[in-house]
Motif scaffolding. Structure first.
Motif, PDB file in Angstrom:
ATOM      1  N   GLU A  70     100.752-100.645 -24.710  1.00 50.85           N
ATOM      2  CA  GLU A  70     101.201-100.431 -26.187  1.00 50.85           C
ATOM      3  C   GLU A  70      99.947-100.489 -27.132  1.00 50.85           C
ATOM      4  OE1 GLU A  70     102.012-103.145 -23.991  1.00 50.85           O
ATOM      5  OE2 GLU A  70     102.032-105.100 -24.859  1.00 50.85           O
ATOM      6  N   ILE A  74      99.337 -93.729 -26.767  1.00 52.23           N
ATOM      7  CA  ILE A  74      99.338 -92.929 -25.863  1.00 52.23           C
ATOM      8  C   ILE A  74     100.829 -92.014 -25.861  1.00 52.23           C
ATOM      9  CG2 ILE A  74      97.546 -92.818 -24.282  1.00 52.23           C
ATOM     10  CD1 ILE A  74      99.806 -94.363 -22.379  1.00 52.23           C
ATOM     11  N   PHE A  76     103.989 -90.470 -23.289  1.00 48.44           N
ATOM     12  CA  PHE A  76     104.173 -90.168 -21.972  1.00 48.44           C
ATOM     13  C   PHE A  76     105.414 -89.728 -21.797  1.00 48.44           C
ATOM     14  CE2 PHE A  76     104.023 -90.711 -17.581  1.00 48.44           C
ATOM     15  CZ  PHE A  76     102.646 -91.573 -17.128  1.00 48.44           C
ATOM     16  N   MET A  82     113.135 -90.025 -18.427  1.00 51.28           N
ATOM     17  CA  MET A  82     113.213 -91.299 -18.552  1.00 51.28           C
ATOM     18  C   MET A  82     113.464 -91.700 -20.234  1.00 51.28           C
ATOM     19  SD  MET A  82     112.510 -93.462 -16.110  1.00 51.28           S
ATOM     20  CE  MET A  82     112.346 -92.410 -14.576  1.00 51.28           C
ATOM     21  N   LEU A  83     114.682 -91.044 -20.532  1.00 48.93           N
ATOM     22  CA  LEU A  83     115.384 -91.375 -21.567  1.00 48.93           C
ATOM     23  C   LEU A  83     115.998 -92.630 -21.787  1.00 48.93           C
ATOM     24  CD1 LEU A  83     116.582 -87.816 -22.775  1.00 48.93           C
ATOM     25  CD2 LEU A  83     114.540 -88.968 -23.515  1.00 48.93           C
ATOM     26  N   PHE A  84     116.062 -93.421 -22.665  1.00 57.02           N
ATOM     27  CA  PHE A  84     116.746 -94.685 -22.736  1.00 57.02           C
ATOM     28  C   PHE A  84     118.216 -94.181 -22.831  1.00 57.02           C
ATOM     29  CE2 PHE A  84     112.777 -95.896 -25.272  1.00 57.02           C
ATOM     30  CZ  PHE A  84     112.133 -96.276 -24.129  1.00 57.02           C
ATOM     31  N   PRO A  85     118.820 -94.652 -21.672  1.00 57.85           N
ATOM     32  CA  PRO A  85     120.437 -94.059 -21.616  1.00 57.85           C
ATOM     33  C   PRO A  85     121.274 -95.021 -22.489  1.00 57.85           C
ATOM     34  CG  PRO A  85     119.635 -95.245 -19.587  1.00 57.85           C
ATOM     35  CD  PRO A  85     118.370 -95.229 -20.353  1.00 57.85           C
ATOM     36  N   HIS A  86     120.874 -96.100 -22.969  1.00 56.24           N
ATOM     37  CA  HIS A  86     121.998 -96.645 -23.830  1.00 56.24           C
ATOM     38  C   HIS A  86     121.744 -96.475 -25.303  1.00 56.24           C
ATOM     39  CE1 HIS A  86     118.347 -98.857 -23.728  1.00 56.24           C
ATOM     40  NE2 HIS A  86     118.400 -99.792 -24.764  1.00 56.24           N
ATOM     41  N   PHE A  95     112.781 -94.732 -31.694  1.00 54.24           N
ATOM     42  CA  PHE A  95     112.524 -95.797 -30.979  1.00 54.24           C
ATOM     43  C   PHE A  95     111.106 -96.482 -31.529  1.00 54.24           C
ATOM     44  CE2 PHE A  95     110.879 -98.801 -27.771  1.00 54.24           C
ATOM     45  CZ  PHE A  95     112.162 -99.412 -27.285  1.00 54.24           C
ATOM     46  N   ALA A  96     110.158 -95.851 -31.359  1.00 53.45           N
ATOM     47  CA  ALA A  96     108.651 -96.269 -31.725  1.00 53.45           C
ATOM     48  C   ALA A  96     108.734 -96.588 -33.265  1.00 53.45           C
ATOM     49  CB  ALA A  96     107.639 -95.461 -31.075  1.00 53.45           C
ATOM     50  N   LEU A  99     110.087 -99.872 -34.082  1.00 50.41           N
ATOM     51  CA  LEU A  99     109.461-100.848 -33.608  1.00 50.41           C
ATOM     52  C   LEU A  99     108.452-101.436 -34.474  1.00 50.41           C
ATOM     53  CD1 LEU A  99     109.993-102.144 -30.775  1.00 50.41           C
ATOM     54  CD2 LEU A  99     108.085-101.041 -30.056  1.00 50.41           C
ATOM     55  N   ARG A 143     110.301 -87.714 -28.621  1.00 51.74           N
ATOM     56  CA  ARG A 143     109.962 -89.375 -28.719  1.00 51.74           C
ATOM     57  C   ARG A 143     108.523 -89.678 -28.344  1.00 51.74           C
ATOM     58  NH1 ARG A 143     112.700 -92.712 -23.757  1.00 51.74           N
ATOM     59  NH2 ARG A 143     111.215 -91.609 -22.688  1.00 51.74           N
ATOM     60  N   ALA A 144     107.798 -88.970 -27.355  1.00 55.52           N
ATOM     61  CA  ALA A 144     106.392 -89.000 -27.096  1.00 55.52           C
ATOM     62  C   ALA A 144     105.505 -88.904 -28.583  1.00 55.52           C
ATOM     63  CB  ALA A 144     105.852 -88.512 -26.112  1.00 55.52           C
ATOM     64  N   THR A 147     105.069 -90.575 -32.447  1.00 60.05           N
ATOM     65  CA  THR A 147     104.255 -91.545 -32.695  1.00 60.05           C
ATOM     66  C   THR A 147     102.611 -90.993 -33.068  1.00 60.05           C
ATOM     67  OG1 THR A 147     103.526 -91.681 -30.420  1.00 60.05           O
ATOM     68  CG2 THR A 147     105.125 -93.020 -31.066  1.00 60.05           C
TER      69      THR A 147
END
Lengths: 347, 286
Positions: A70, A74, A76, A82-86, A95-96, A99, A143-144, A147
């Motif tokens: 974290e 980076i 990734f 690997m998307l967050f399914p929920h 998301f980031a 956060l 998503r990557a 950030t």
């Protein structure tokens, strides 16, 4: 900038041996190798999922070997997204930002910018399970990237896509990289992909990096049998795109070759030997390129013959035995090499 | 065209051994028959109690004894299930995601109560809390387990926790650890990745685990009997009420208690099936 010094890692039966890499700022670096040679593990070590047994990872002159993922800054992207399914697409991308408590207006602006860059404005309220592979891939990339990472790590990002989406997305990755210029490591087993995207590339074999160089260097001067077999493409040239009446040409050794591309400036062009037609006379056809050439050498290669041609630059073409006999091809003879504009891969 | 040779070759292939020929219809019929017999057996056994218990059910249920048993059962089972999840969730997560040395051994130890007869578990708890200094110290500080309601909760906790851990472990194993890893690259600490990614994705598994553990807790008899005893109107849960009334021949009260337990089982099974079905597609998407 990413530096790997003497990275060693054992994972079960598999091991990475003494990996040394130096990736420059803004570089698009492709790691190319057959499946199961430990390409993903390198990325996961750079990202901090595993600690190396030995060696150091440096990102932008900072030793991050013992840092948590974290804090490494980076991005990734995995092969299977690997998307967050929920979470829906919007929530995945932000998301980031949520956060680290990005103010609402800046978050909105960045979301719009990413959605625009990747062409996913229409998907923001959908859930990952309702998206196609290509769409999921775009979201994962957004998503990557949102950030603004120091380093973007792509683990076979295109291998789960159908051929058409793959080709489109390759072009897009290229143009996205030209826009945002994030230092990128891209892993693939597909050498066309490496050719198209890489500023430099590294070839992996059994947990080792066996050759590093620009695509031309690797293709033209493979350092081992393994690399030579793995890369296989022979006609690669450097040239400049020239626009004439809305049609694009690439100039290679003062010869103009008609191409179809959106790129400009200095580019590389590659033609597969099997895409070149040999004829005795110049003929009118839908193929836009006819190049006068002299045969230098004829090399038998299994069921076909490889012709080495001199057209101002060296070019290889493949012909069948029958064609060789019917056209009376022999060394020193003048022929025309004919190929379609779309057969020239420009990158 | 040389196609003929393959037909010649085929004759040389070894023949499979001949099985006795059973007509397909006969085979299908047999399978269906077995299914019917088993389900009819289970259904009729349960329906019989419910049917016979129905008559006196209303009357029995309002009796102070059954009322007490229902309240005590609900209280102890909810309490033990909540304590259980507080332990089971970190344990299941840790065993699934961390490389803990001796992980397999720990798994085996945690599974022991699953295979142990509840009576034996009960004796073990009774001796640990009743005869050792550890038990005595706890009792001095007000935590008395032997022959008390606390003992019922303890016994239920001991029996259901391995089930809960199992359900949660398989739920967590179904969630790709790379999802958490991606979350970490996006700035999550380990705890945040757990809380924001794994926990919501495990939601249905957690609900399923809670329901199945709660249903087991409410039916727990042998272990609780050993630790807490069977004292009328003190440690009398529904299964204990069933046992006490049966042993004095009060069939109506016994059947009332049994009917309550059957209804509870049905409800929990129903919830379990509902969330169980939903759970799979939600957590398997990559």
């Amino acid at each position: 900038m990413i530096n790997l010094y003497n990275i060693c890692k054992r994972l079960g039966d598999f091991s990475l041996k003494n990996i040394n890499l130096n990736i420059e700022d803004n570089e698009y670096f492709v790691i190319l190798g057959p499946t199961g040679t430990g390409k993903t593990v390198i990325l996961e070590i750079i990202a901090g999922m595993y600690q190396p047994d030995k060696g150091e990872v440096w990102i932008n002159d900072r030793n991050v070997t013992t840092e948590y993922p974290e804090s490494r800054r980076i991005g990734f992207v995995y092969q299977d997204y690997m998307l967050f399914p929920h979470l829906d697409v919007r929530e995945n991308i932000t998301f980031a930002l949520k956060l680290n408590k990005t103010p609402h207006n800046i978050m909105k602006q960045k979301l719009q910018q990413m959605a625009g860059l990747l062409n996913i404005e229409g998907l923001l309220n959908r859930y990952p399970s309702t998206l196609s592979g290509g769409e999921q891939q775009r979201v994962a990339l957004a998503r990557a990237l949102v950030t603004e990472p120091d380093v973007l790590l792509l683990d076979e990002p295109l291998s789960a896509l159908d051929p058409r989406s793959k080709e489109l997305f390759q072009q897009e990755l290229k143009s996205i990289h030209q826009q945002i210029k994030t230092t990128t490591i891209h892993i693939t087993h597909d050498f066309n992909e490496a050719l198209l995207l890489a500023d430099r590339m590294g070839i992996m074999q059994n947990g080792e990096i066996v050759q590093v160089g620009t695509p031309e260097e690797v293709f033209q001067r493979p350092r081992s049998q393994f690399v030579a077999e793995f890369v296989g493409m022979e006609n690669i040239y450097k040239g400049e795109i020239i626009d004439k009446n809305g049609e694009q040409y690439v100039s290679i050794a003062s010869i103009y070759i008609r191409v179809v591309t959106n790129l400009t400036g200095i580019v590389r062009a590659a033609i597969r030997p099997e895409d070149i037609i040999i004829s005795q006379e110049k003929f009118i056809s839908s193929a836009q390129n006819s190049v006068s050439a002299r045969i230098i050498e004829i090399i038998p290669r299994g069921s076909v013959y490889k012709l080495v041609l001199d057209a101002g630059f060296t070019m290889t073409a493949l012909v069948t035995r029958q064609a060789l006999e019917e056209l009376n091809l022999e060394s020193g003879k003048h022929v025309w090499a004919v190929f379609k504009a779309t057969a020239v891969h420009v990158f | 065209m040389k196609l003929n040779h393959s037909f010649d070759d085929r004759k040389k292939l070894p023949r499979a051994k001949k099985l006795p020929v059973i007509n397909n219809r006969l085979f299908q019929g047999f399978i269906i028959l077995v299914i019917m017999i088993l389900s009819a057996f289970i259904f009729s056994a349960l329906a019989n109690i419910v049917w016979k218990g129905m008559g006196g059910l209303a009357q029995s249920i309002v009796s102070p004894e059954i009322q007490f048993a229902i309240r005590l059962s609900l209280f102890t089972s909810f309490t033990s299930t909540i304590i259980c999840i507080l332990f089971a969730l970190p344990v299941a997560y840790g065993l699934e995601r961390f490389k803990i040395p001796g992980r397999k051994l720990i798994n085996v130890i945690l599974d022991i109560p699953l295979s142990l007869p509840p009576l034996v578990s009960g004796v073990a708890l009774l001796l640990l809390f009743g005869t050792t200094r550890f038990g005595a110290v706890l009792a001095e500080h007000g935590l008395r387990f032997i022959f008390s309601v606390n003992g019922i909760i303890l016994a239920q906790f001991f029996i259901i926790t391995p089930y809960m851990i199992r359900v949660l472990q398989s739920t967590i194993a179904d969630i790709n650890p790379r999802l958490e890893f991606v979350a970490r690259t996006l700035g999550c600490s380990q705890w945040q990745a757990f809380y924001k990614i794994t926990l919501p994705l495990a939601k249905n598994g957690i609900i399923a685990g809670l329901v199945i553990s709660w249903a087991r807790a409410i039916g727990e008899f042998g272990c609780a009997l050993m630790v807490a005893g069977a004292t009328r109107m003190v440690t009398e849960t529904l299964p204990i009420a069933l046992y006490l009334n049966m042993s004095v021949g009060n069939l109506e009260m016994a059947m009332a208690a049994a009917t309550c337990l059957i209804i509870i089982s049905f409800i929990s099974l129903f919830i379990f099936e509902m969330v169980g079905v939903k759970q799979i597609p939600a957590s398997r998407i990559n």
